[in-house]
Write an enzyme that holds these catalytic residues in place. Structure first.
Site, PDB file in Angstrom:
ATOM      1  N   ASP A  59       0.726  -0.944   0.288  1.00  0.00           N
ATOM      2  CA  ASP A  59       0.043  -0.275  -0.263  1.00  0.00           C
ATOM      3  C   ASP A  59       1.004   1.541  -0.112  1.00  0.00           C
ATOM      4  OD1 ASP A  59      -1.781   2.440   1.376  1.00  0.00           O
ATOM      5  OD2 ASP A  59      -2.920   0.300   0.993  1.00  0.00           O
ATOM      6  N   GLN A 115      -7.704   4.872  -6.298  1.00  0.00           N
ATOM      7  CA  GLN A 115      -8.365   6.333  -6.153  1.00  0.00           C
ATOM      8  C   GLN A 115     -10.031   5.604  -6.299  1.00  0.00           C
ATOM      9  OE1 GLN A 115      -9.870   9.067  -6.109  1.00  0.00           O
ATOM     10  NE2 GLN A 115     -10.667   8.335  -7.477  1.00  0.00           N
ATOM     11  N   SER A 138     -16.303  -2.266  -9.418  1.00  0.00           N
ATOM     12  CA  SER A 138     -17.699  -1.272  -8.110  1.00  0.00           C
ATOM     13  C   SER A 138     -18.710  -1.250  -8.924  1.00  0.00           C
ATOM     14  CB  SER A 138     -16.788   0.089  -8.600  1.00  0.00           C
ATOM     15  OG  SER A 138     -18.097   0.585  -7.330  1.00  0.00           O
ATOM     16  N   TYR A 145     -14.000   8.074 -12.022  1.00  0.00           N
ATOM     17  CA  TYR A 145     -14.070   6.069 -11.497  1.00  0.00           C
ATOM     18  C   TYR A 145     -14.903   5.420 -11.915  1.00  0.00           C
ATOM     19  CZ  TYR A 145     -14.858   3.280  -6.735  1.00  0.00           C
ATOM     20  OH  TYR A 145     -14.780   1.987  -6.572  1.00  0.00           O
ATOM     21  N   LYS A 187     -12.458   1.598 -13.594  1.00  0.00           N
ATOM     22  CA  LYS A 187     -12.325   0.550 -13.068  1.00  0.00           C
ATOM     23  C   LYS A 187     -13.267  -0.525 -14.113  1.00  0.00           C
ATOM     24  CE  LYS A 187     -12.099   0.903  -8.206  1.00  0.00           C
ATOM     25  NZ  LYS A 187     -11.346  -0.946  -7.681  1.00  0.00           N
ATOM     26  N   ASN A 211     -22.062  -1.240  -1.715  1.00  0.00           N
ATOM     27  CA  ASN A 211     -21.511  -0.503  -0.950  1.00  0.00           C
ATOM     28  C   ASN A 211     -20.613  -0.977   0.323  1.00  0.00           C
ATOM     29  OD1 ASN A 211     -22.838   1.396  -3.381  1.00  0.00           O
ATOM     30  ND2 ASN A 211     -22.822   3.199  -1.308  1.00  0.00           N
ATOM     31  N   VAL A 251     -21.360   7.902   3.086  1.00  0.00           N
ATOM     32  CA  VAL A 251     -22.350   8.568   4.109  1.00  0.00           C
ATOM     33  C   VAL A 251     -22.487   7.234   5.621  1.00  0.00           C
ATOM     34  CG1 VAL A 251     -24.461   6.548   3.037  1.00  0.00           C
ATOM     35  CG2 VAL A 251     -24.677   8.857   3.567  1.00  0.00           C
TER      36      VAL A 251
END
Ligand SMILES: NC(=O)c1ccc[n+]([C@@H]2O[C@H](COP(=O)([O-])OP(=O)(O)OC[C@H]3O[C@@H](n4cnc5c(N)ncnc54)[C@H](O)[C@@H]3O)[C@@H](O)[C@H]2O)c1
Length: 304
Positions: free
Chosen positions: A31, A75, A116, A140, A144, A169, A183
């Protein structure tokens, strides 16, 4: 098994490190700590600080010769990708190419890559299955989707095996406000501190929330199953922003009285993922009810 994890200091990556160490595997953690934190590893394994898009990453893979690479480094912010699409592409597209090329050259058997649900954009019908059309609505999502195309191409060209994970999510302990389920962090922190919260529009936007322990269970299964499969990691259930607020307020023992603001430009209205048929090849089903997962997440946030 000898497994290299990219994004190992991040939210999902660090849970995967824990899970694979608990299962008795040898884990190599990589990482660049641009987003995660070494503290997430709790000293359980050494961290190789390296950018997945850099030549040094290929050197690490060559030296460590992992049997499988779980690729989670990315990212992760949709908003940041709109502001700086070049940086997003650098990490998510070129980083993924670097991971695949390094895996191919080192004789790695399989790459478990991370896409995603954002790649589906606004689907025609919900829940969307793993063969749903890709309709990127942000840099994004496009990066992906490009990563997925490279993963498939390496299987065709070089026989490098893969499973592509497509998470909804993801939420749970160690999550930060930046990710796709941010959120939950934002509501949790505000409700525990007695600060105001905001629900956008009429609170009817929905997402498919999946608990992090269920997500890493799918990766653990994919070490030995799900050859060339693409798996939606979701529950099929839509949860509205307003219901989510109610559930977190309950778990936090706080009043369920959010303020409101207009819908934000670019927010997608709804998402739910059908995990079948990919999940069946892994023998995987999500097990954690949302209320239990939210309680664990709120307790973790309270303890910090
Ligand atoms: N959290 C979600 O809801 C969600 C949903 C769908 C997909 N995903 C995907 O899951 C993966 C993990 O996400 P997360 O939520 O754990 O986010 P995270 O930010 O906690 O983890 C990502 C990690 O990647 C590292 N990283 C970023 N750029 C890097 C680079 N160039 N080289 C090396 N490391 C780098 C960061 O330091 C961080 O530790 C990502 O690929 C993300 O796109 C997450």
């Amino acid at each position: 098994m000898r497994i290299l994890i990219t994004g190992a200091a991040g939210f999902i990556g660090s849970h995967l490190v824990d899970r694979l160490l608990d299962d008795g595997h040898e884990v190599i953690a990589a990482d660049d700590v641009s987003g995660g934190s070494e503290a997430n590893l709790g000293g359980r394994t050494a961290l190789h600080r390296v950018d997945v898009a850099a030549p040094e990453f290929a050197d690490l893979v060559a030296a460590e010769a992992p049997e499988v690479i779980c690729h989670l480094a990315a990212q992760v912010s949709v908003r940041a990708s709109v502001e700086d699409p070049l940086r997003d592409g650098q990490v998510n597209v070129l980083g993924t190419v670097n991971v695949l090329e390094a895996a191919h050259r080192a004789g790695t058997r399989k790459v478990i890559s991370t896409s995603s649900c954002a790649v589906y954009g606004v689907p025609d019908a919900l829940p969307v299955g793993p063969d749903g059309p890709l309709r990127a609505a942000s840099p994004y999502a496009a990066s992906k989707a490009a990563g997925e195309a490279y993963v498939r191409m390496y299987a065709e060209l070089h026989g490098l095996d893969y499973t592509i994970m497509v998470p909804g999510n993801v939420y749970g302990p160690r999550q930060t406000p930046e990710g796709e389920a941010g959120v939950i962090s934002i509501f949790t922190a505000a409700l525990l501190e007695g600060k105001p919260t905001i629900v956008y529009g009429d609170g009817s936007n929905t997402r498919d929330y999946i608990y992090v322990a269920d997500v890493v269970d799918a990766y653990a299964r994919a070490l030995t199953a799900g050859s060339r499969a693409r798996v939606n990691l979701g529950t099929g259930v839509q949860t509205s922003d307003r219901l989510l607020h109610t559930l977190i307020a309950e778990a936090a023992g706080a009043p369920d009285a959010p303020g409101t603001a207009p819908f934000r430009l670019g927010d997608l209205p709804a998402m739910a993922l059908d995990p079948a048929p990919g999940a069946e090849v892994l023998g995987w089903t999500p097990k954690t009810p949302l209320s239990d997962g939210l309680r664990a997440t709120v307790e973790w946030a309270r303890s910090r």
